[in-house]
Design an enzyme around this catalytic site. Structure first.
Site, PDB file in Angstrom:
ATOM      1  N   LYS A   1       4.676  42.977  10.767  1.00  0.00           N
ATOM      2  CA  LYS A   1       3.717  44.399  11.537  1.00  0.00           C
ATOM      3  C   LYS A   1       4.609  45.558  11.987  1.00  0.00           C
ATOM      4  O   LYS A   1       5.176  45.809  12.500  1.00  0.00           O
ATOM      5  CB  LYS A   1       2.797  43.404  11.891  1.00  0.00           C
ATOM      6  CG  LYS A   1       1.616  42.525  11.224  1.00  0.00           C
ATOM      7  CD  LYS A   1       0.915  41.150  12.071  1.00  0.00           C
ATOM      8  CE  LYS A   1       0.607  40.655  11.816  1.00  0.00           C
ATOM      9  NZ  LYS A   1      -0.264  39.595  12.463  1.00  0.00           N
TER      10      LYS A   1
ATOM     11  N   TYR B   1      -7.543  41.229   5.798  1.00  0.00           N
ATOM     12  CA  TYR B   1      -8.039  40.245   6.632  1.00  0.00           C
ATOM     13  C   TYR B   1      -9.957  39.670   6.498  1.00  0.00           C
ATOM     14  O   TYR B   1     -10.601  39.729   8.224  1.00  0.00           O
ATOM     15  CB  TYR B   1      -8.028  40.662   8.056  1.00  0.00           C
ATOM     16  CG  TYR B   1      -6.452  40.857   8.199  1.00  0.00           C
ATOM     17  CD1 TYR B   1      -5.938  39.344   8.853  1.00  0.00           C
ATOM     18  CD2 TYR B   1      -5.448  42.317   8.776  1.00  0.00           C
ATOM     19  CE1 TYR B   1      -4.500  39.209   8.778  1.00  0.00           C
ATOM     20  CE2 TYR B   1      -4.368  41.625   9.472  1.00  0.00           C
ATOM     21  CZ  TYR B   1      -4.092  39.979   8.792  1.00  0.00           C
ATOM     22  OH  TYR B   1      -2.525  39.879   9.861  1.00  0.00           O
TER      23      TYR B   1
ATOM     24  N   ASN C   1       1.798  39.873  17.357  1.00  0.00           N
ATOM     25  CA  ASN C   1       2.828  38.880  16.778  1.00  0.00           C
ATOM     26  C   ASN C   1       3.230  38.572  15.506  1.00  0.00           C
ATOM     27  O   ASN C   1       3.980  38.132  14.936  1.00  0.00           O
ATOM     28  CB  ASN C   1       2.144  37.530  16.685  1.00  0.00           C
ATOM     29  CG  ASN C   1       1.183  37.153  15.400  1.00  0.00           C
ATOM     30  OD1 ASN C   1       0.713  38.991  15.490  1.00  0.00           O
ATOM     31  ND2 ASN C   1      -0.203  36.739  15.699  1.00  0.00           N
TER      32      ASN C   1
ATOM     33  N   HIS D   1       2.990  38.448   9.417  1.00  0.00           N
ATOM     34  CA  HIS D   1       2.442  38.141   8.674  1.00  0.00           C
ATOM     35  C   HIS D   1       2.375  36.678   7.495  1.00  0.00           C
ATOM     36  O   HIS D   1       3.493  37.663   7.016  1.00  0.00           O
ATOM     37  CB  HIS D   1       1.796  38.450   7.781  1.00  0.00           C
ATOM     38  CG  HIS D   1       0.324  37.999   6.375  1.00  0.00           C
ATOM     39  ND1 HIS D   1      -0.644  37.650   6.619  1.00  0.00           N
ATOM     40  CD2 HIS D   1       0.693  38.181   5.811  1.00  0.00           C
ATOM     41  CE1 HIS D   1      -1.539  36.918   6.211  1.00  0.00           C
ATOM     42  NE2 HIS D   1      -0.382  37.493   5.139  1.00  0.00           N
TER      43      HIS D   1
ATOM     44  N   GLU E   1      -3.329  37.564  -2.219  1.00  0.00           N
ATOM     45  CA  GLU E   1      -2.238  38.754  -1.365  1.00  0.00           C
ATOM     46  C   GLU E   1      -1.106  39.783  -1.767  1.00  0.00           C
ATOM     47  O   GLU E   1      -1.219  41.328  -2.073  1.00  0.00           O
ATOM     48  CB  GLU E   1      -1.816  38.093   0.080  1.00  0.00           C
ATOM     49  CG  GLU E   1      -2.742  38.000   1.189  1.00  0.00           C
ATOM     50  CD  GLU E   1      -2.728  37.002   2.434  1.00  0.00           C
ATOM     51  OE1 GLU E   1      -1.350  36.742   2.581  1.00  0.00           O
ATOM     52  OE2 GLU E   1      -3.415  36.368   3.309  1.00  0.00           O
TER      53      GLU E   1
HETATM   54  N1  LIG Z   1      -7.857  35.462  18.833  1.00  0.00           N
HETATM   55  C1  LIG Z   1      -7.572  36.528  18.914  1.00  0.00           C
HETATM   56  N2  LIG Z   1      -7.260  37.987  19.566  1.00  0.00           N
HETATM   57  C2  LIG Z   1      -6.441  38.575  18.704  1.00  0.00           C
HETATM   58  N3  LIG Z   1      -5.695  38.634  17.663  1.00  0.00           N
HETATM   59  C3  LIG Z   1      -5.899  37.071  16.747  1.00  0.00           C
HETATM   60  C4  LIG Z   1      -6.661  36.167  17.259  1.00  0.00           C
HETATM   61  N4  LIG Z   1      -6.549  35.507  16.440  1.00  0.00           N
HETATM   62  C5  LIG Z   1      -5.716  35.819  15.542  1.00  0.00           C
HETATM   63  N5  LIG Z   1      -5.074  37.342  15.782  1.00  0.00           N
HETATM   64  C6  LIG Z   1      -4.496  38.075  14.772  1.00  0.00           C
HETATM   65  O1  LIG Z   1      -5.496  37.591  13.308  1.00  0.00           O
HETATM   66  C7  LIG Z   1      -4.408  37.531  12.820  1.00  0.00           C
HETATM   67  C8  LIG Z   1      -5.213  36.621  12.045  1.00  0.00           C
HETATM   68  O2  LIG Z   1      -5.231  35.694  12.538  1.00  0.00           O
HETATM   69  P1  LIG Z   1      -4.814  33.955  11.380  1.00  0.00           P
HETATM   70  O3  LIG Z   1      -5.731  33.322  12.325  1.00  0.00           O
HETATM   71  O4  LIG Z   1      -5.311  33.994  10.207  1.00  0.00           O
HETATM   72  O5  LIG Z   1      -3.534  33.859  11.558  1.00  0.00           O
HETATM   73  P2  LIG Z   1      -2.735  33.478  11.146  1.00  0.00           P
HETATM   74  O6  LIG Z   1      -2.248  33.310  10.200  1.00  0.00           O
HETATM   75  O7  LIG Z   1      -1.532  33.106  12.451  1.00  0.00           O
HETATM   76  O8  LIG Z   1      -1.264  34.861  11.173  1.00  0.00           O
HETATM   77  P3  LIG Z   1      -1.678  36.098   9.652  1.00  0.00           P
HETATM   78  O9  LIG Z   1      -2.975  36.421   8.780  1.00  0.00           O
HETATM   79  O10 LIG Z   1      -1.499  37.379  10.711  1.00  0.00           O
HETATM   80  O11 LIG Z   1      -0.268  35.873   9.255  1.00  0.00           O
HETATM   81  C9  LIG Z   1      -3.248  37.294  13.807  1.00  0.00           C
HETATM   82  O12 LIG Z   1      -1.946  36.621  12.976  1.00  0.00           O
HETATM   83  C10 LIG Z   1      -3.082  37.462  15.140  1.00  0.00           C
HETATM   84  O13 LIG Z   1      -2.264  39.259  14.769  1.00  0.00           O
END
Ligand SMILES: Nc1ncnc2c1ncn2[C@@H]1O[C@H](COP(=O)(O)OP(=O)(O)OP(=O)(O)O)[C@@H](O)[C@H]1O
Length: 150
Positions: free
Chosen positions: A11, A51, A114, A117, A128
């Site tokens: 990211k 997303y 974070n 992804h 994806e």
């Molecule tokens: N509560 C939250 N507040 C802010 N951002 C969030 C929150 N929860 C998730 N995100 C963001 O949305 C992304 C996607 O959420 P998801 O639940 O799919 O987590 P993930 O699968 O671990 O992450 P990614 O899809 O990015 O690998 C997260 O990586 C984070 O950047």
């Protein structure tokens, strides 16, 4: 036998913080094969599509703004169990809950920054990869395979 693939994306915070080499190194040294790689600025509609399952979440607008805030490094990694193992290497979504030794556990603090992804299932990976690599990925044979797989 077609090997499993995962869509892994560094990211904008990971790119700006100079973590690209470190992250590639971890997947490469584990034994996975890099089949797609590009740095790109992301159009808003692509971030929204990626997303789309989260579109009703309150953090969705901030998430899309974050993903389009600078270039990302889009990658396809291939190998046995790469989807689940990739998620383990990445760590929990919230970096405060990520184990040390994982990418987020070593390099991040906040969920909204974070770093990386990784696809959460083989089906999401296929969706994806098609979304981020419409041109296709690079076919090549990893000659080290007999030293990685028995
Ligand atoms: N509560 C939250 N507040 C802010 N951002 C969030 C929150 N929860 C998730 N995100 C963001 O949305 C992304 C996607 O959420 P998801 O639940 O799919 O987590 P993930 O699968 O671990 O992450 P990614 O899809 O990015 O690998 C997260 O990586 C984070 O950047």
């Amino acid at each position: 036998m077609a090997m499993e693939q995962s869509y892994i994306m560094i990211k904008p915070d990971g790119v700006q913080r100079g973590l690209v080499g470190e992250i590639i190194k971890r997947f490469e040294q584990r034994g996975y094969a890099l089949k797609g790689l590009k740095i790109m600025n992301v159009q808003r509609h692509l971030a929204e599509k990626h997303y789309e399952d989260l579109s009703s979440k309150p953090f969705f607008p901030a998430l899309v703004d974050y993903i389009i805030s600078g270039p990302v490094v889009a990658m396809v990694w291939e190998g046995k169990g790469v989807v689940a193992t990739g998620r383990k290497m990445i760590g929990a979504t919230n970096p405060l809950a990520s184990e040390p030794g994982t990418i987020r556990g070593d390099f991040a603090i906040e969920v909204g920054r974070n770093v990386i992804h990784g696809s959460d299932s083989v089906e999401s990976a296929q969706r994806e990869i098609a979304l981020w690599f419409p041109e296709g990925v690079t076919e090549w044979t990893q000659v080290a395979k007999p030293w990685i797989y028995e």
